[in-house]
Design an enzyme around this catalytic site. Structure first.
Site, mmCIF file in Angstrom:
data_model
loop_
_atom_site.group_PDB
_atom_site.id
_atom_site.type_symbol
_atom_site.label_atom_id
_atom_site.label_comp_id
_atom_site.label_asym_id
_atom_site.label_seq_id
_atom_site.Cartn_x
_atom_site.Cartn_y
_atom_site.Cartn_z
ATOM 1 N N GLU A 32 0.829 -1.219 0.000
ATOM 2 C CA GLU A 32 0.000 0.000 0.000
ATOM 3 C C GLU A 32 0.857 1.260 0.000
ATOM 4 O OE1 GLU A 32 -2.948 -0.303 3.081
ATOM 5 O OE2 GLU A 32 -4.069 -1.831 1.990
ATOM 6 N N GLU B 73 -5.798 -8.376 -0.502
ATOM 7 C CA GLU B 73 -6.264 -8.445 0.886
ATOM 8 C C GLU B 73 -7.770 -8.217 0.901
ATOM 9 O OE1 GLU B 73 -4.414 -5.594 3.450
ATOM 10 O OE2 GLU B 73 -2.397 -6.040 2.740
HETATM 11 C C1 GLA Z 1 -4.014 -2.828 5.132
HETATM 12 C C2 GLA Z 1 -2.611 -3.387 5.231
HETATM 13 C C3 GLA Z 1 -2.516 -4.629 6.036
HETATM 14 C C4 GLA Z 1 -3.398 -4.576 7.246
HETATM 15 C C5 GLA Z 1 -4.813 -4.327 6.792
HETATM 16 C C6 GLA Z 1 -5.831 -4.353 7.890
HETATM 17 O O1 GLA Z 1 -4.683 -3.188 4.036
HETATM 18 O O2 GLA Z 1 -2.036 -3.604 3.970
HETATM 19 O O3 GLA Z 1 -1.157 -4.799 6.430
HETATM 20 O O4 GLA Z 1 -2.977 -3.544 8.070
HETATM 21 O O5 GLA Z 1 -4.861 -3.065 6.207
HETATM 22 O O6 GLA Z 1 -7.128 -4.130 7.390
#
Ligand code: GLA
Length: 707
Positions: free
Chosen positions: A186, A336
């Site tokens: 991210e 994710e």
């Molecule tokens: C983000 C991060 C993860 C985690 C999630 C939790 O997407 O990439 O490492 O912190 O949030 O929702």
């Protein structure tokens, strides 16, 4: 990794109610098709999870991995925050644990996606080189203990990042258990440190060559902003800064991130096998950089799909899937997603039973090849103890586990029919990042939200079960019968030329309010709105008005203008007025929406934001002008229908996102691949995947009113 069997035995003897449930769900499912020897290691779509072996003793791994295998998971994503474990001291690498983790996963049929760990620098690095720390615009330096505390502009940081990526590439680039790479995690945060400012001055010089050129294009005569040297220009995203400067600062940060990503991608590719993909995971409506630029050197796109409120925005997610699919115009991954709930919203409600499965299937229906849950198991400490997981801290299945296992097995059942398939769209929505940035700085009406406008234009298409592609303005328009650009605020002569050519050759172009108002320098076009589009549209926009009321329109369908109203003056004689403002001060009686036939195609210019009913009526009108048939009459309201077509034929995905069962009558020839109807009805929060043979082409299926 030894002791796998005894670990499994131990686990079985401790089965709790959920595990029994999970096992019974699995037993009910037909066996998935087995991958043949010649098939790729991952036969998409697949379910996976984020797994953090560095947070657990090795002895705990076998039990976790066995359970993953049992649930039908095929992928683990590892490593994206484990830098201090991989390189505990500067230049001293320890990959033994990672070797073991990848091998242990591989021995259970789980492929690994390896994250480069650069989102979480180790403390020795930031201590020895404090200049790598990120600085926020107010001058505050970010410190250790959270993550993303590094400066994307730091050449020292880039060097360390490339070195760890190279080491990983060398070690795992030919490892058949490693399916691909995720760069960082991210990405996107901006930095205002000294090196960033030096790079900014250099970037400006590269773009403008002379400071006079910059002064001219930025209108720096305004408020005595005239610069004498590039290094005098502040690096800022301040809302009150010169709009030209802010837009360029955004472009500059995009460039930094694109270079950061491409440096790591290149480092990985030196030693990695060509079939290992390289990606990065992004977020919903990411606004930190231009995705198309950053994705230029990546193989595929990925994003992190969350519903923090616990109430999925089905239409919004469908649109964003299409947006991410558009970055590379190919299948993407959901890297994710939440197992039920997150921990970072104001109120972290859990999604209801069935919705986790529905959300995963929606992703696949919209072109995803993988859905990975964040995360497998909660660490006992650290910042995210309250987040949803697939198993609890004790390693036993969470409530959502059987649903995820069911999804994984269903993916495997559908896989043979989905190979090489993709959604098919005849309509493109244009998303222009520069226009979004420009509009967000100068909304003029606080409710004028460019992504909200995208969603409002998409909504009636979604409701009519019409799939779309989302493309950047630089992408090929000619593949589409209809191109809708809700917010093309910045238009240069080149883009205007391409849009004209598209229409001349038979395309239909629909433009939203504020189109063609600005140049690429975020300056007003001297000939007024719609700038270089005037000749194509045959109109002049005389005025714009921010509204605090709703203004009914007069036309052949019912509509109201809200938030924004422009008054349009037809200049060409063949411009047809589709709707006028019925009431309201400056707008009274003025044209609000116009249409013009040009060459083989046509244009529609929409000078107002419309209420939902109005946007629906407009959509029907446009579809009919462009000769497109609306949706699928056989699909009842509340059921989302979408389609993927490929070598194995066509698959329809029918998702009942409503709380009512819906009667569905399948046409002859359709065969259910996943799910079932009960007495002809699809239950709430339930789904079916329906297949048609390869003999029937996608076009034939799409345009038939019944399957
Ligand atoms: C983000 C991060 C993860 C985690 C999630 C939790 O997407 O990439 O490492 O912190 O949030 O929702």
């Amino acid at each position: 990794m030894g002791g796998d069997r005894s670990a499994t035995r131990g686990r079985r003897s401790q089965m709790n109610r959920r595990q029994v449930l999970a096992t019974s769900v699995l037993a009910m499912l037909p066996a998935p098709a087995l991958a043949g020897a010649s098939e790729p290691a991952l036969s998409s779509p697949v379910v996976g999870t984020s797994w953090y072996p560095e947070q657990w003793p090795m002895e705990a791994w076998a039990r976790d991995l066995d359970l993953m295998r049992e649930a039908g998971l095929k992928v683990v994503r590892i490593g994206e925050f484990a830098w201090s474990r991989m390189e505990p001291l500067d230049g001293r690498f320890d990959f033994d644990w990672l070797d073991s983790a990848i091998a242990a996963a591989g021995s259970r049929g789980l492929q690994t996606v390896l994250g480069t760990p650069t989102a979480a620098p180790p403390v020795w690095l930031t201590e020895a080189h404090p200049e790598v720390l990120r600085v926020v615009e107010n001058g505050e330096v970010q410190g250790h203990g959270e993550r993303r505390q590094f400066s994307v502009a730091s050449s020292t940081y880039r060097r360390y990042a490339v070195r760890i990526a190279s080491e990983m590439g060398r070690r795992y680039g030919r490892n058949s258990n490693v399916a691909g790479w995720q760069i960082d995690n991210e990405i996107g945060l901006e930095t205002f440190d000294a090196e960033a400012k030096v790079r900014w001055a250099r970037w400006l010089e590269g773009r403008y060559r002379t400071i006079d050129g910059l002064n001219d294009r930025w209108t720096t005569a305004y408020w005595s902003q005239t610069y004498q040297r590039f290094d005098q220009v502040p690096l800022s995203l301040g809302p009150d800064q010169n709009p030209a400067l802010v837009l360029d600062a955004r472009r500059f940060f995009s460039r930094l991130w694109a270079d950061y990503v491409s440096d790591q991608a290149a480092a990985l590719r030196v030693s990695s096998a060509p079939d290992q993909f390289v990606t990065t995971n992004s977020t919903l409506w990411n606004n930190h950089f231009d995705q198309h630029l950053v994705h230029q050197t990546l193989d595929q796109a990925a994003w992190d799909l969350y519903a923090p409120s616990g109430r999925p925005d089905w239409a919004g997610n469908a649109l964003h899937h299409a947006t991410v699919r558009g970055y590379k115009q190919r299948a993407f991954w959901v890297m994710e997603t939440q197992p039920g709930y997150v921990n970072w919203g104001p109120l972290n409600r859990s999604m209801d039973p069935g919705e986790t499965r529905l959300m995963a299937w929606q992703a696949v229906a919209r072109g995803a090849d993988a859905v990975l849950y964040w995360q497998w198991r909660s660490a006992l400490g650290g910042q995210e103890q309250y987040h949803g997981t697939l198993v609890g801290p004790d390693g036993t299945p969470a409530a959502v586990f059987p649903e995820v296992a069911q999804t994984a097995h269903e993916f495997a059942m559908a896989s043979p029919f989905l190979q090489g398939s993709a959604p098919q769209a005849e309509i493109a929505l244009v998303y222009d990042q520069d226009s979004r940035w420009a509009l967000e700085q100068q909304r003029h009406a606080e409710d004028y939200d460019p992504t909200g406008v995208m969603k409002a234009w998409h909504r009636p298409l979604y409701d009519r079960n019409i799939d779309i592609d989302v493309i950047g303005p630089e992408q090929d328009l000619n593949r589409y019968r209809l191109v809708m650009a809700p917010a093309l605020h910045l238009v240069d002569a080149d883009l205007a030329g391409r849009l004209s050519a598209y229409v001349e050759q038979g395309g239909w172009l629909v433009l939203g309010p504020r189109s063609g108002m600005k140049t690429e320098d975020n300056a007003l076009w001297p000939n007024g709105q719609p700038g270089p589009l005037a000749a194509l549209l045959g109109v002049k926009v005389d005025g714009f008005y921010a509204l605090d009321d709703e203004r009914p329109l007069e036309g052949s369908w019912s509509a109201k203008a809200r938030v924004w109203a422009e008054t349009i003056r037809p200049v060409a004689s063949d411009v047809e007025v589709l709707a006028r403002y019925a009431v309201g001060g400056w707008t009274q009686g003025q044209p609000a929406i116009v249409q013009r036939r040009v060459g083989q195609g046509g244009t529609v210019y929409v000078g107002a934001l419309l209420d939902e009913t109005g946007q629906g009526g407009l959509t029907d009108r446009i579809l009919s002008s462009a000769g497109l048939k609306p949706g699928l009459p056989w699909v009842p309201a509340g059921v989302e229908a979408s389609m993927r077509a490929g070598p194995a034929g066509v698959c329809w995905f029918l998702l009942n996102t409503s709380s009512q069962a819906a009667a569905i009558e399948f046409p002859p020839g359709a065969r259910i691949v996943v799910g079932r109807l009960v007495e002809g009805r699809l239950g709430p929060q339930d789904l079916v995947v329906v297949r048609q043979g390869a003999s029937q082409g996608a076009e034939e299926v799409r345009t038939s009113s019944r399957l």
